[in-house]
Design a protein around this motif. Structure first.
Motif, short mmCIF file in Angstrom:
data_model
loop_
_atom_site.label_atom_id
_atom_site.label_comp_id
_atom_site.label_asym_id
_atom_site.label_seq_id
_atom_site.Cartn_x
_atom_site.Cartn_y
_atom_site.Cartn_z
N THR A 121 0.77 -1.39 0.02
CA THR A 121 -0.06 0.19 -0.17
C THR A 121 0.85 1.28 -0.05
O THR A 121 1.82 1.45 0.87
CB THR A 121 -0.79 0.24 1.12
N LEU A 122 0.62 2.05 -0.86
CA LEU A 122 1.66 3.21 -1.12
C LEU A 122 1.36 4.13 -0.02
O LEU A 122 0.46 4.26 0.72
CB LEU A 122 1.28 4.17 -2.22
N GLN A 123 2.42 4.83 0.43
CA GLN A 123 2.52 5.52 1.80
C GLN A 123 2.31 6.89 1.74
O GLN A 123 2.15 7.51 2.60
CB GLN A 123 3.97 5.31 2.48
N VAL A 124 2.20 7.43 0.47
CA VAL A 124 1.74 8.85 0.08
C VAL A 124 0.18 8.82 0.41
O VAL A 124 -0.53 8.13 -0.58
CB VAL A 124 2.19 9.21 -1.11
N GLU A 125 -0.40 9.26 1.43
CA GLU A 125 -1.70 9.42 1.93
C GLU A 125 -2.64 10.30 1.16
O GLU A 125 -2.44 11.41 1.43
CB GLU A 125 -2.20 9.22 3.38
N ALA A 126 -3.78 9.91 0.47
CA ALA A 126 -4.56 11.03 0.03
C ALA A 126 -5.76 11.30 1.06
O ALA A 126 -5.73 10.41 2.06
CB ALA A 126 -5.46 10.17 -1.27
N LEU A 127 -6.00 12.30 0.84
CA LEU A 127 -6.67 12.93 1.98
C LEU A 127 -8.30 13.11 1.79
O LEU A 127 -8.65 13.57 0.63
CB LEU A 127 -6.29 14.20 2.95
N CYS A 128 -9.12 12.77 2.55
CA CYS A 128 -10.65 13.16 2.74
C CYS A 128 -10.77 14.39 2.74
O CYS A 128 -10.00 15.42 3.37
CB CYS A 128 -11.45 12.44 3.50
N TRP A 129 -11.90 15.32 2.59
CA TRP A 129 -12.11 16.75 2.58
C TRP A 129 -11.94 16.98 4.08
O TRP A 129 -11.75 18.17 4.42
CB TRP A 129 -13.52 17.25 1.88
N THR A 142 -9.76 6.52 2.35
CA THR A 142 -9.60 4.89 2.09
C THR A 142 -10.44 4.38 1.03
O THR A 142 -10.64 3.21 0.48
CB THR A 142 -9.89 4.23 3.13
N HIS A 143 -11.62 5.35 0.43
CA HIS A 143 -12.48 5.05 -0.46
C HIS A 143 -12.57 6.00 -1.77
O HIS A 143 -12.37 6.93 -1.63
CB HIS A 143 -13.69 4.74 0.25
N ASN A 144 -12.98 5.35 -3.11
CA ASN A 144 -13.03 6.20 -4.22
C ASN A 144 -14.60 6.37 -4.36
O ASN A 144 -15.37 5.39 -4.38
CB ASN A 144 -12.53 5.45 -5.23
N ALA A 145 -14.83 7.56 -4.28
CA ALA A 145 -16.39 7.74 -4.54
C ALA A 145 -16.51 8.58 -6.16
O ALA A 145 -15.88 9.35 -6.26
CB ALA A 145 -16.89 8.83 -3.52
N ARG A 146 -17.54 8.25 -6.80
CA ARG A 146 -18.14 8.59 -8.02
C ARG A 146 -19.13 9.65 -7.75
O ARG A 146 -20.01 9.48 -6.87
CB ARG A 146 -18.60 7.48 -8.99
N THR A 147 -18.88 10.85 -8.33
CA THR A 147 -19.92 11.97 -7.99
C THR A 147 -20.53 12.46 -9.35
O THR A 147 -19.78 12.39 -10.39
CB THR A 147 -19.09 13.25 -7.15
N MET A 148 -21.77 12.81 -9.10
CA MET A 148 -22.41 13.53 -10.21
C MET A 148 -22.73 15.01 -9.82
O MET A 148 -23.45 15.10 -8.95
CB MET A 148 -23.65 12.85 -10.74
N GLY A 149 -22.12 15.98 -10.52
CA GLY A 149 -22.52 17.38 -9.83
C GLY A 149 -22.02 17.54 -8.59
O GLY A 149 -22.72 18.32 -7.65
N VAL A 175 -12.00 11.28 -3.26
CA VAL A 175 -11.63 10.21 -2.14
C VAL A 175 -12.18 10.62 -0.89
O VAL A 175 -12.05 11.76 -0.72
CB VAL A 175 -9.89 9.98 -2.23
N LEU A 176 -12.59 9.69 -0.31
CA LEU A 176 -13.17 10.15 1.25
C LEU A 176 -12.80 9.12 2.02
O LEU A 176 -12.28 7.79 1.54
CB LEU A 176 -14.92 9.90 0.85
N HIS A 186 -17.80 8.32 3.24
CA HIS A 186 -17.97 7.37 2.36
C HIS A 186 -19.36 6.76 2.59
O HIS A 186 -20.53 6.71 1.66
CB HIS A 186 -16.89 6.49 1.89
N ARG A 187 -19.58 6.09 3.83
CA ARG A 187 -20.58 5.51 3.91
C ARG A 187 -21.91 6.59 4.19
O ARG A 187 -23.17 6.21 3.96
CB ARG A 187 -20.68 4.99 5.69
N ARG A 188 -21.57 7.89 4.64
CA ARG A 188 -22.58 8.65 4.82
C ARG A 188 -22.89 9.62 3.30
O ARG A 188 -23.78 10.51 3.30
CB ARG A 188 -22.44 9.85 5.95
N ARG A 189 -22.08 9.17 2.29
CA ARG A 189 -22.48 9.92 1.06
C ARG A 189 -22.11 11.39 1.09
O ARG A 189 -22.67 12.09 0.37
CB ARG A 189 -23.70 9.66 0.51
N MET A 190 -20.94 11.69 2.12
CA MET A 190 -20.83 13.03 2.15
C MET A 190 -19.59 13.62 1.46
O MET A 190 -18.37 13.36 1.96
CB MET A 190 -20.71 13.44 3.72
N THR A 191 -19.80 14.26 0.28
CA THR A 191 -18.68 14.68 -0.38
C THR A 191 -18.30 15.83 0.07
O THR A 191 -19.19 16.42 0.91
CB THR A 191 -19.06 14.72 -1.99
N ALA A 192 -17.28 16.68 -0.23
CA ALA A 192 -16.81 18.19 -0.05
C ALA A 192 -17.97 19.08 -0.44
O ALA A 192 -18.54 20.06 0.20
CB ALA A 192 -15.70 18.55 -0.96
#
Length: 215
Positions: free
Chosen positions: A139-147, A153-160, A185-186, A191-197
């Motif tokens: 697992t890559l050590q460069v961590e992506a960050l949620c808003w 830890t999860h990839n979310a697809r968004t529309m609008g 990324v969330l 991700h469970r709550r479907r809360m995007t930025a």
């Protein structure tokens, strides 16, 4: 003996950048490699990084025979000192088997890079097979960050700007795009709550009721 090495992480964690760096490091030693990709954000037959770097590659479609590709090139006199497979989550399980065969029977090290799960948190078939077969999974050590600042830890697809949980597994897109379809990324919590930025900015809490508060 050569190994099949799988590097994984969410979107935005630098997988393609590491793939390009790995290729560069090998070429600096005078080695020649086979670059593979599938559905790169920049188009066909290219491995690209969000940092602006890119190299030409072989586009892998579901019908591509990776074993035959490698053997044909070697038979024609080409050198293959290493294989780099970016966007490996989009490879078929049989193609991942071919990568393992290349490492085992041709003694050529293989470096695969890809995300584990789709926007529904389901394993991609190619990634699942890589976990089953790889000599090493890292697992890559460069961590992506949620808003929210937590580790993503999860990839979310968004529309609008709003998260969606239905649709085709493979839809090419990128993070940080202003168009209708995008990815974000969330952390698991959001991700469970479907809360995007975007939904957080307008005050959509997405809160779930406590189990003892129902009814």
């Amino acid at each position: 003996m050569a190994e099949l090495h799988f590097f994984t992480g969410t979107m935005d964690c630098g997988k393609s950048t590491l793939a390009l760096q790995t290729d560069y490091n090998h070429r600096q030693r005078g080695l020649s490699g086979l670059m593979l990709t599938s559905h790169d954000r920049a188009g066909e037959a290219v491995v690209s990084s969000r940092l602006g770097l890119s190299v030409e590659a072989v586009e892998v479609s579901p019908s591509t025979d990776l074993w035959a590709l490698a053997v044909d090139r070697l038979t024609a006199g080409a050198r293959i000192d290493y294989v780099i497979g970016d966007e490996a989550q989009f490879y078929t399980p049989d193609q991942v088997d071919d990568l393992g065969r290349i490492a085992d029977e041709l003694d050529v090290p293989v470096y695969a890079f890809g995300i584990l799960t789709d926007f529904r948190t389901r394993l991609f078939p190619g990634s699942a097979r890589l976990v089953e077969l790889a000599d090493r999974v890292e697992t890559l050590q460069v961590e992506a960050l949620c808003w929210c600042g937590r580790r993503a830890t999860h990839n979310a697809r968004t529309m609008g700007g709003h998260m969606v949980t239905e649709g085709e597994q493979v839809v090419v897109g990128d993070t940080g795009v202003t168009g209708e379809l995008s990815y974000e990324v969330l952390c698991r919590h959001h991700h469970r709550r479907r809360m995007t930025a975007a939904s957080a900015r307008v005050g959509e809490t997405g809160a779930e009721p406590l189990p003892f508060a129902a009814g």
